[in-house]
Write a protein that holds these residues in place. Sequence first.
Motif, PDB file in Angstrom:
ATOM      1  N   ASP A 131      78.822  46.540  22.710  1.00 39.69           N
ATOM      2  CA  ASP A 131      79.808  46.197  23.747  1.00 39.69           C
ATOM      3  C   ASP A 131      79.879  47.293  24.815  1.00 39.69           C
ATOM      4  O   ASP A 131      80.115  47.015  25.988  1.00 39.69           O
ATOM      5  N   SER A 132      79.694  48.531  24.370  1.00 49.12           N
ATOM      6  CA  SER A 132      79.766  49.627  25.348  1.00 49.12           C
ATOM      7  C   SER A 132      78.586  49.561  26.313  1.00 49.12           C
ATOM      8  O   SER A 132      78.726  49.865  27.497  1.00 49.12           O
ATOM      9  N   CYS A 139      84.190  51.031  22.483  1.00 51.56           N
ATOM     10  CA  CYS A 139      83.628  49.829  23.106  1.00 51.56           C
ATOM     11  C   CYS A 139      84.645  49.183  24.041  1.00 51.56           C
ATOM     12  O   CYS A 139      84.307  48.751  25.152  1.00 51.56           O
ATOM     13  N   ALA A 140      85.896  49.124  23.582  1.00 47.01           N
ATOM     14  CA  ALA A 140      86.937  48.574  24.455  1.00 47.01           C
ATOM     15  C   ALA A 140      86.988  49.355  25.757  1.00 47.01           C
ATOM     16  O   ALA A 140      87.084  48.782  26.861  1.00 47.01           O
ATOM     17  N   GLY A 141      86.911  50.678  25.638  1.00 50.88           N
ATOM     18  CA  GLY A 141      86.980  51.521  26.836  1.00 50.88           C
ATOM     19  C   GLY A 141      85.892  51.190  27.838  1.00 50.88           C
ATOM     20  O   GLY A 141      86.151  51.056  29.041  1.00 50.88           O
ATOM     21  N   HIS A 142      84.679  51.046  27.366  1.00 50.88           N
ATOM     22  CA  HIS A 142      83.594  50.767  28.321  1.00 50.88           C
ATOM     23  C   HIS A 142      83.732  49.376  28.922  1.00 50.88           C
ATOM     24  O   HIS A 142      83.420  49.176  30.107  1.00 50.88           O
ATOM     25  N   LEU A 143      84.200  48.425  28.133  1.00 50.91           N
ATOM     26  CA  LEU A 143      84.430  47.099  28.725  1.00 50.91           C
ATOM     27  C   LEU A 143      85.553  47.165  29.764  1.00 50.91           C
ATOM     28  O   LEU A 143      85.492  46.482  30.798  1.00 50.91           O
ATOM     29  N   SER A 179      85.768  42.264  19.856  1.00 50.26           N
ATOM     30  CA  SER A 179      84.711  43.196  19.458  1.00 50.26           C
ATOM     31  C   SER A 179      83.571  42.378  18.904  1.00 50.26           C
ATOM     32  O   SER A 179      83.717  41.700  17.886  1.00 50.26           O
ATOM     33  N   SER A 180      82.432  42.408  19.571  1.00 42.80           N
ATOM     34  CA  SER A 180      81.319  41.583  19.086  1.00 42.80           C
ATOM     35  C   SER A 180      80.878  42.039  17.695  1.00 42.80           C
ATOM     36  O   SER A 180      80.480  41.228  16.866  1.00 42.80           O
ATOM     37  N   ILE A 185      76.916  38.917  21.402  1.00 44.57           N
ATOM     38  CA  ILE A 185      78.205  38.617  22.058  1.00 44.57           C
ATOM     39  C   ILE A 185      78.428  37.133  22.315  1.00 44.57           C
ATOM     40  O   ILE A 185      79.517  36.731  22.713  1.00 44.57           O
ATOM     41  N   ASP A 186      77.393  36.323  22.109  1.00 44.57           N
ATOM     42  CA  ASP A 186      77.502  34.911  22.490  1.00 44.57           C
ATOM     43  C   ASP A 186      77.952  34.069  21.308  1.00 44.57           C
ATOM     44  O   ASP A 186      77.186  33.839  20.364  1.00 44.57           O
TER      45      ASP A 186
END
Lengths: 669, 669
Positions: free
Chosen positions: B108-109, B175-179, B152-153, B68-69
């Motif tokens: 991401d999740s 993943c969007a949902g968990h973020l 999205s990583s 993610i970085d």
Amino acid sequence: MTASQSVSQGTTPGQTGKLGKPRLAFRPLPVPQVDVRGFWGDRVDAVATRTADILYERCVEARMLEQIDPDRPSPGVVIPFHSPSPDEAATAGNEFTGSTVTTQMFWDSDWGKTIETAAYSLYRRRNDALEKKIDAVIDMYGKLQQPDGYLSSWYQRIQPGLRWTNLRDCHELYCAGHLIEGAVAYYQATGKRKLLDIMCRYVDHIAETFGPEPGKKKGYCGHEEVELALVKLARVTGQQKYMDLARYFIDQRGQQPHYFDEEARARGADPRAYHFKTYEYSQSHKPVRDQDKVVGHAVRAMYLYSGMADIATEYGDDTLRVALDRLWDDLTTKNLYVTGGIGPSSHNEGFTADYDLPNDTAYAETCASVGLVFWASRMLGMGPNARYADMMERALYNGSISGLSLDGSLFFYENPLESRGEHNRWKWHRCPCCPPNIARMVASIGSYFYSLSDDALAVHLYGNSTARFDIAGTQIELTQASNYPWDGAVSITIEPEAPTEFTLHLRLPAWCRKAALKVNGEAVDLGSVTNDGYAAIRREWRKGDQVELDLEMAVDRFYANPEVRQDIGRVALARGPLIYCVEETDNAGQLHRIALPRTAQIEACEEPNLLGGVVTLSAVARKEVFEGWDDGLYRPEPPAVEEAKITAVPYFAWDNRDPGEMLVWLRDS
Amino acid sequence: MTASQSVSQGTTPGQTGKLGKPRLAFRPLPVPQVDVRGFWGDRVDAVATRTADILYERCVEARMLEQIDPDRPSPGVVIPFHSPSPDEAATAGNEFTGSTVTTQMFWDSDWGKTIETAAYSLYRRRNDALEKKIDAVIDMYGKLQQPDGYLSSWYQRIQPGLRWTNLRDCHELYCAGHLIEGAVAYYQATGKRKLLDIMCRYVDHIAETFGPEPGKKKGYCGHEEVELALVKLARVTGQQKYMDLARYFIDQRGQQPHYFDEEARARGADPRAYHFKTYEYSQSHKPVRDQDKVVGHAVRAMYLYSGMADIATEYGDDTLRVALDRLWDDLTTKNLYVTGGIGPSSHNEGFTADYDLPNDTAYAETCASVGLVFWASRMLGMGPNARYADMMERALYNGSISGLSLDGSLFFYENPLESRGEHNRWKWHRCPCCPPNIARMVASIGSYFYSLSDDALAVHLYGNSTARFDIAGTQIELTQASNYPWDGAVSITIEPEAPTEFTLHLRLPAWCRKAALKVNGEAVDLGSVTNDGYAAIRREWRKGDQVELDLEMAVDRFYANPEVRQDIGRVALARGPLIYCVEETDNAGQLHRIALPRTAQIEACEEPNLLGGVVTLSAVARKEVFEGWDDGLYRPEPPAVEEAKITAVPYFAWDNRDPGEMLVWLRDS
């Protein structure tokens, strides 16, 4: 010396050669010397009239001919498989369907077993078309054989130049073993010695390659088989060196430095990069005399112990016998299904932990139970002992012949003791070891009935049959009349050419609680003549002598050792040698709901029109009912129970009707 | 409109926004409004003091930061995993050991759930170091976000250029949902809105990409999650368009032409080349209102139904409610473990056939039971109904928190109901979905205790706790004093700022056969006030009002529907909401030998020093004995039986001591 010279010219098909005499050795009667009728006669006829041809046809369909025929192009490593015919596609669980098949390194073994089955079948019933086809296969092997005697379709056609580089994994001597067995059987049944000569030539090459002498390889096969085959070859040819080679392979197994390690390093491979992780898989983890647990691949184990038993018999080697008895104890007191099935796990096709005997996921390969029959019968080479014969009978009547449909056309690879209905017989398998294995065992069943020493005949199995043998030069015919295994009354007539003294050993099965014996109408006190579970009658036998054996055949309940978690609180039904099961087709579905009260009367009933004629067992059981469960899965009140009649059929006959659930171990209540 | 503008500026952390009012809607209290003590307080403390930090550290060790970085190189597809430390290697069943890890499309999740857990934990207990680390993670996401809002990583760092090309398989909206859930929780707990703003910006992009309007994609995620997350985001921001987007994803699911087919063809792929074979796997086989069987991947199913329940609540959509009730029936009457575990198969991580509930091979993923808690709690949005709350409690106290060790440091992925001793807690998993999922559920437990409508508060769970809420503008504090779940006496004190009329709904659990209720010392006739399993007390509540609820807590035996073959003839023990099990450490091994007589007295005993303080159950059972089995596996006589005291502990607490066998369903005798 040429190969054909190496076969003792004095022997005739069906007779043993001129080996040194081991002490106390009992050898099985060759197949052509025993005619079976009744129960086993029906099974043999199914093989002779259907299975033998099917095996050949399936091998052809799987394009196995292409691998062995030097006049055709080599098939390469992966060949597309034929499209399934509609009826094949319709067969549930048929693994033949829509797949590709990989050319297999062990296809010579399938040819060997197919030839062996054909041989016994030809003896049973002429089949000129099949005989011609087998002759053609043998001709191909003749052409394929290299000038030095070497013969392997895999290494000659698929991996040339690599012979004897990976005994651990590649079934090279295993394949030789099965071709030897096929050669011996074909010679005994047809008198044709071409394949026998080919295989003697090959074995001569093997004996020049392996052995204790300097310069020879110190190896042995990762999949045992050649050992027992060499014993057969030695017996039929009278060649002691074949017997000695078998002994060498047995003695060398598991010795240090470990051959498979050295062989791997010679290939440039890491010995630790072994798919099966442990040499227990192939019973080569330690020398055979030090082994005390049945481990690894179950079929391999059975074939090894069979070879060990033969060598123990032939050389009177008690060090092997001690090891075999330890292994026998381990198998039969901790690692055996009640059906005679062995090897619970599909992972290693073999043994796991003591008392781990799952029923629904039981692998219990048909070949493994067949192997147990082989081992048990060979333990009888050291003299009649019901300890072994009872187990042979258990495996024969249950976990092995369950692998062949009643009509001889469909097969089981796995033999679970519980099914939800999804386990059904198939036409073929991508690893087609079981069909020809169960077929050759059935077709040669006569040789398991009797074994012969210099002055004794042991009767291990009962059933309508006639045996011809020779004691001290006198031809003797022995005829059993019996409706076994449905009835325990056995009437034996003995017809020697001339009065002859010998001992007749008659097995008293462990399942029988009350037996009575008469000779020419006079009762014999069994207590005074019984040893190791056999009644021994020594006398001068005369034409027309009559022996009447009456084995009371009651229904038995079997309970498992409480260590077996999968069977706790459960009961299995048996009658005589047969283990029973319930099938969905006879009992409304959901067999798990059946609980059999200890007080339930169990009725045996002859059903001549069912499953080729069987005795069924029936009782009034209890079943939990569904009423009142519409609104939930769990509740504080136990389910209500109703009475329900159940009907059980012999386990070997299951899945010959409508597919459905099956269960051996019923709940005990 | 910028993202930060899209958040209603008037809302404060912990309060809902300005959505239209749905009829009858009950919404959970935000986490910061409930303090839990006692049983759940201990669990929350374990998460706040240990698990929250562990999750972050494990994510770092698994090199998830590298994905993610944007200031570091992309990790590529496969990265070597760290070497195990000695204590990790020593942890039995630890799948962290010696392996490599594949960079995952769903990391991401895991960050989202880790942030969410940290958020609730920070509310419970300050942890500046952890907060700083989470802030840094959020900063990375801020830098990673593209100018158009996309985030999205996986697709930015590993598969650039492929965004929105494979919703079926690639977890993009999941993943969007968990973020989003992480952002909402972090905002509620810390007041920091950076991640919330990031996610609003991303959701604005998603809303521009997907929807019914021409030119927008008609898709939805193969792994449901974003739907329920969007409802949370709508509630906290007051933005109706987020709610509408959630509804769009729900409505669009399973419509024809099938989006996943069209999307596959657009990628140049054959839609039939789908690893999971059937769209049942992702509950997209038909429109959601037509679904009547719980199918496929269990976690996905629970998340979908959770989102459907939210939308049914928010829009008063009875067509969804009807479908949900059908699905609820199907789950709870045919496909549910007694522990609240669901999804028996590891093959699809989900559902198989009705009544197929194997105990030893139960997958029963921790995440799936957590998902059942989510779904059940959202069904309560449509009003108090013990049908849902009883199940929520069952899953909470058993099949979900079994997934977290008592000290908060070790995890279960699968939650079988029977183990031979080889199933042990691990430190991490290559698919690390369960640890942060159970952690965030535990840390947010307060929000499952209560739900609030305009003029009513429903108490779903009991236990020491204090809730603060607001009815018609009046602040109210409600305090429960109870030793629940060990004791059923609950004392509730209500402290409104000013006298306020509202309805207090009190759940009467199905496990309780006798309940008594007093308000300010006066008995209330439960029969006259109970509806859907809740007692409803409407009155003007004044400072210091006292409610005493006494729930008789007896030991229960549970029997399963006879359709469940794996549980037939078996019994499970329960007390209050807790299911019990026997463990080897309390009972000599071989738990399969235990048979519990129907007549056995079962004693409940407080054990303050055992497993953090539990009530155990003990009884005199019967066990088959081994004596007399030395010489064989099977015999006609049943094994002898001896009496043996057994001790059972709550299922959730198993495998917190010496590893060994475990069994929930005992033999009933």
